[in-house]
Design a protein around this motif. Structure first.
Motif, PDB file in Angstrom:
ATOM      1  N   GLU A 127      -2.445   9.457 -10.787  1.00  0.00           N
ATOM      2  CA  GLU A 127      -3.519   8.482 -11.028  1.00  0.00           C
ATOM      3  C   GLU A 127      -4.388   8.218  -9.794  1.00  0.00           C
ATOM      4  N   LEU A 128      -3.898   8.561  -8.610  1.00  0.00           N
ATOM      5  CA  LEU A 128      -4.656   8.292  -7.391  1.00  0.00           C
ATOM      6  C   LEU A 128      -5.682   9.382  -7.153  1.00  0.00           C
ATOM      7  N   VAL A 129      -6.942   9.000  -7.066  1.00  0.00           N
ATOM      8  CA  VAL A 129      -8.021   9.937  -6.762  1.00  0.00           C
ATOM      9  C   VAL A 129      -8.337   9.863  -5.271  1.00  0.00           C
ATOM     10  N   ASP A 130      -8.473   8.640  -4.731  1.00  0.00           N
ATOM     11  CA  ASP A 130      -8.802   8.461  -3.320  1.00  0.00           C
ATOM     12  C   ASP A 130      -8.524   7.019  -2.932  1.00  0.00           C
ATOM     13  N   THR A 131      -8.232   6.803  -1.671  1.00  0.00           N
ATOM     14  CA  THR A 131      -8.079   5.463  -1.135  1.00  0.00           C
ATOM     15  C   THR A 131      -8.381   5.500   0.346  1.00  0.00           C
ATOM     16  N   HIS A 170       0.823  -1.209   0.000  1.00  0.00           N
ATOM     17  CA  HIS A 170       0.000   0.000   0.000  1.00  0.00           C
ATOM     18  C   HIS A 170       0.853   1.254   0.000  1.00  0.00           C
ATOM     19  N   GLY A 171       1.902   1.284   0.784  1.00  0.00           N
ATOM     20  CA  GLY A 171       2.792   2.442   0.807  1.00  0.00           C
ATOM     21  C   GLY A 171       3.412   2.694  -0.553  1.00  0.00           C
ATOM     22  N   GLU A 172       3.882   1.632  -1.196  1.00  0.00           N
ATOM     23  CA  GLU A 172       4.502   1.753  -2.521  1.00  0.00           C
ATOM     24  C   GLU A 172       3.493   2.225  -3.564  1.00  0.00           C
ATOM     25  N   LEU A 173       2.307   1.626  -3.565  1.00  0.00           N
ATOM     26  CA  LEU A 173       1.298   2.001  -4.559  1.00  0.00           C
ATOM     27  C   LEU A 173       0.786   3.417  -4.351  1.00  0.00           C
ATOM     28  N   ILE A 174       0.550   3.806  -3.109  1.00  0.00           N
ATOM     29  CA  ILE A 174       0.084   5.171  -2.850  1.00  0.00           C
ATOM     30  C   ILE A 174       1.114   6.183  -3.322  1.00  0.00           C
ATOM     31  N   ALA A 175       2.385   5.937  -3.045  1.00  0.00           N
ATOM     32  CA  ALA A 175       3.445   6.848  -3.496  1.00  0.00           C
ATOM     33  C   ALA A 175       3.502   6.910  -5.018  1.00  0.00           C
ATOM     34  N   GLU A 176       3.473   5.752  -5.664  1.00  0.00           N
ATOM     35  CA  GLU A 176       3.547   5.696  -7.131  1.00  0.00           C
ATOM     36  C   GLU A 176       2.347   6.366  -7.796  1.00  0.00           C
ATOM     37  N   LEU A 177       1.154   6.027  -7.328  1.00  0.00           N
ATOM     38  CA  LEU A 177      -0.053   6.569  -7.942  1.00  0.00           C
ATOM     39  C   LEU A 177      -0.220   8.060  -7.653  1.00  0.00           C
ATOM     40  N   SER A 178       0.231   8.510  -6.503  1.00  0.00           N
ATOM     41  CA  SER A 178       0.203   9.945  -6.194  1.00  0.00           C
ATOM     42  C   SER A 178       1.157  10.697  -7.109  1.00  0.00           C
ATOM     43  N   ALA A 179       2.356  10.149  -7.292  1.00  0.00           N
ATOM     44  CA  ALA A 179       3.362  10.806  -8.149  1.00  0.00           C
ATOM     45  C   ALA A 179       2.910  10.866  -9.606  1.00  0.00           C
ATOM     46  N   SER A 180       2.208   9.845 -10.066  1.00  0.00           N
ATOM     47  CA  SER A 180       1.764   9.814 -11.465  1.00  0.00           C
ATOM     48  C   SER A 180       0.460  10.586 -11.680  1.00  0.00           C
ATOM     49  N   GLY A 219      -3.487  -6.217  -9.504  1.00  0.00           N
ATOM     50  CA  GLY A 219      -2.698  -7.438  -9.410  1.00  0.00           C
ATOM     51  C   GLY A 219      -1.514  -7.339  -8.471  1.00  0.00           C
ATOM     52  N   ARG A 220      -1.168  -6.144  -8.067  1.00  0.00           N
ATOM     53  CA  ARG A 220      -0.022  -5.945  -7.171  1.00  0.00           C
ATOM     54  C   ARG A 220      -0.380  -6.045  -5.693  1.00  0.00           C
ATOM     55  N   PHE A 221      -1.663  -6.031  -5.352  1.00  0.00           N
ATOM     56  CA  PHE A 221      -2.050  -6.080  -3.949  1.00  0.00           C
ATOM     57  C   PHE A 221      -1.754  -7.441  -3.342  1.00  0.00           C
ATOM     58  N   ALA A 222      -1.071  -7.440  -2.203  1.00  0.00           N
ATOM     59  CA  ALA A 222      -0.740  -8.684  -1.514  1.00  0.00           C
ATOM     60  C   ALA A 222      -1.999  -9.396  -1.016  1.00  0.00           C
ATOM     61  N   GLU A 223      -3.081  -8.649  -0.802  1.00  0.00           N
ATOM     62  CA  GLU A 223      -4.336  -9.247  -0.334  1.00  0.00           C
ATOM     63  C   GLU A 223      -4.884 -10.292  -1.289  1.00  0.00           C
ATOM     64  N   ALA A 224      -4.481 -10.243  -2.550  1.00  0.00           N
ATOM     65  CA  ALA A 224      -4.989 -11.191  -3.546  1.00  0.00           C
ATOM     66  C   ALA A 224      -4.655 -12.640  -3.176  1.00  0.00           C
ATOM     67  N   TYR A 274      -9.494   1.744  -3.668  1.00  0.00           N
ATOM     68  CA  TYR A 274      -8.701   2.756  -4.361  1.00  0.00           C
ATOM     69  C   TYR A 274      -9.558   3.262  -5.509  1.00  0.00           C
ATOM     70  N   ILE A 275      -9.654   4.554  -5.665  1.00  0.00           N
ATOM     71  CA  ILE A 275     -10.249   5.123  -6.865  1.00  0.00           C
ATOM     72  C   ILE A 275      -9.084   5.684  -7.657  1.00  0.00           C
ATOM     73  N   VAL A 276      -8.930   5.191  -8.878  1.00  0.00           N
ATOM     74  CA  VAL A 276      -7.812   5.602  -9.720  1.00  0.00           C
ATOM     75  C   VAL A 276      -8.335   6.157 -11.039  1.00  0.00           C
ATOM     76  N   ASP A 277      -7.607   7.088 -11.580  1.00  0.00           N
ATOM     77  CA  ASP A 277      -7.923   7.665 -12.887  1.00  0.00           C
ATOM     78  C   ASP A 277      -6.806   7.232 -13.819  1.00  0.00           C
ATOM     79  N   VAL A 278      -7.060   6.145 -14.544  1.00  0.00           N
ATOM     80  CA  VAL A 278      -6.019   5.520 -15.364  1.00  0.00           C
ATOM     81  C   VAL A 278      -6.427   5.505 -16.834  1.00  0.00           C
ATOM     82  N   ALA A 279      -5.461   5.222 -17.691  1.00  0.00           N
ATOM     83  CA  ALA A 279      -5.679   5.261 -19.137  1.00  0.00           C
ATOM     84  C   ALA A 279      -6.684   4.221 -19.615  1.00  0.00           C
ATOM     85  N   ASP A 280      -6.654   3.021 -18.998  1.00  0.00           N
ATOM     86  CA  ASP A 280      -7.528   1.956 -19.489  1.00  0.00           C
ATOM     87  C   ASP A 280      -7.666   0.844 -18.455  1.00  0.00           C
TER      88      ASP A 280
END
Length: 113
Positions: free
Chosen positions: A38-42, A26-36, A93-98, A78-84
């Motif tokens: 793409e992160l709207v809310d989580t 979660h820390g890695e994804l929040i940082a990555e999606l915030s920087a890009s 697919g990156r979430f360890a919870e899977a 997570y609400i994300v604004d992504v290309a597709d």
């Protein structure tokens, strides 16, 4: 929207700290999606104070939740604004919870104004 389902097994692993990837992901994804951008809310969803509303014989009925008929519940989102869709699925697919329960990807039908 990425819905992170949970269950008793996942919650026990999370609480015990036996799988450090759960928190780290979660820390890695929040940082990555915030920087890009793409992160709207989580947010994680509370499992202690939950009320489920339904109807029985035409009248509203409330029960203590989050469980209705199943053992799984939505633990966070997570609400994300992504290309597709492919990008959203790649993120999900990156979430360890899977390893413990499903991660669901859904398109929001109406954009927020």
């Amino acid at each position: 929207m990425i819905l992170i389902h949970s269950n008793e097994t996942a919650e026990a692993v999370w609480a015990s700290g036996d799988d450090p990837a759960l928190e780290a992901t979660h820390g890695e994804l929040i940082a990555e999606l915030s920087a890009s951008g793409e992160l709207v809310d989580t947010n994680e969803l509370d499992t202690e104070h939950v009320t489920v509303v339904g109807h029985h014989d035409g009248a509203p009925v409330t029960t203590r939740g989050p469980f209705t008929e199943g053992t799984e519940h939505v633990g966070g989102y997570y609400i994300v604004d992504v290309a597709d869709l492919d990008r959203a699925v790649a993120i999900a697919g990156r979430f360890a919870e899977a390893k413990y329960s499903p991660i669901e990807v859904r398109r929001l039908m109406h954009a927020a104004n």
